[in-house]
Enzyme design. Sequence first.
Site, PDB file in Angstrom:
ATOM      1  CD  GLU A   1      35.116 -16.337  19.797  1.00 32.91           C
ATOM      2  OE1 GLU A   1      34.264 -15.472  20.061  1.00 32.91           O
ATOM      3  OE2 GLU A   1      36.023 -16.169  18.952  1.00 32.91           O
TER       4      GLU A   1
ATOM      5  CB  CYS B   1      36.001 -11.576  14.412  1.00 36.05           C
ATOM      6  SG  CYS B   1      37.515 -10.645  14.125  1.00 36.05           S
TER       7      CYS B   1
ATOM      8  CG  HIS C   1      36.941 -12.611  19.178  1.00 35.50           C
ATOM      9  ND1 HIS C   1      36.819 -13.600  18.220  1.00 35.50           N
ATOM     10  CD2 HIS C   1      37.645 -11.614  18.598  1.00 35.50           C
ATOM     11  CE1 HIS C   1      37.419 -13.212  17.110  1.00 35.50           C
ATOM     12  NE2 HIS C   1      37.927 -12.011  17.309  1.00 35.50           N
TER      13      HIS C   1
END
Lengths: 84, 228
Positions: free
Chosen positions: B197, B86, B195
């Site tokens: 994560e 990002c 994302h």
Amino acid sequence: MKKVKIYVTLRESVLDPQGSAVMGALHTMGYDEVADVRIGKYLELQVDDSERELDVIVKEMCQKLLTNTVIEDYRYDVEEAVSK
Amino acid sequence: MKFAVLVFPGSNCDLDMYHAIKDELGEEAEYVWHDTKDLSGYDGILLPGGFSYGDYLRCGAIAQFSNVMSEVKKAAEAGKPVLGICNGFQILTEAGLLPGALLRNKNLKFMCRTVELKVVNNDTLFTSEYAKGEILNIPIAHGEGNYTCDAETLASLKANNQIVFTYNSDNPNGSVEDIAGIVNERGNVLGMMPHPERAVHELIGGTDGLALFKSIVKQWRESHVSHA
């Protein structure tokens, strides 16, 4: 001291979604004459006189930080700054 | 394996990244402040999402001149894995570690939802634990993820197999060729808007992101065993 006025716009080849949205609004308002809208940024720098050439450092600053030359074009004007 | 999670003023996915590594992956992670001048003690560098320097001027523009970025460049040159997610992706393009740039989303909206990603290239150190063509569910959260580059760059991205992830059917931001993530020519620097994560545990909606981190660790283990 000089005043440097820098104008940054998206390159011609890059779509400007904000500009398109604004053009749509202008057309809705009846301003059909508007053929294109490009939205950009305006930066104003006060630069002290020094032994470095102004054009050289302004171009450096534009290329390194102030613009992203992958997507943006810039131009600038220089004026004598009025001392306060 | 020891990861550095870089923290810039305005980073906000650093905690997610740290816990993904530490708690779900089971590897070492440390927060590293942006003015750090030495990353030599880390095996992998992670640039998290957020709004570094308030996204002032352009996303990632100011962060590219943080002290730590010259260290990130050294790590990339040394062949260490560097992953920007990002805002981290935006910083890597601004810093010239990845080609192209990220523009405002085509629909001008901040998009925050889960999307389908397609693994276009599983022959990278970041994606070896995925199958080619595998579809992943990974969250996105960005206002400026519209990847763009000139025709020449796009041709070289394709020729070198640098496009790693694409949006499967529903491109949320208008990126060229539905690009969601790319690697550098050498293959050790990955930038992506989604994302992974945030997709490492069933409780937070899925685990499709975990294999990305597992791939990094696997490659690191293999290269360090063979060199031992």
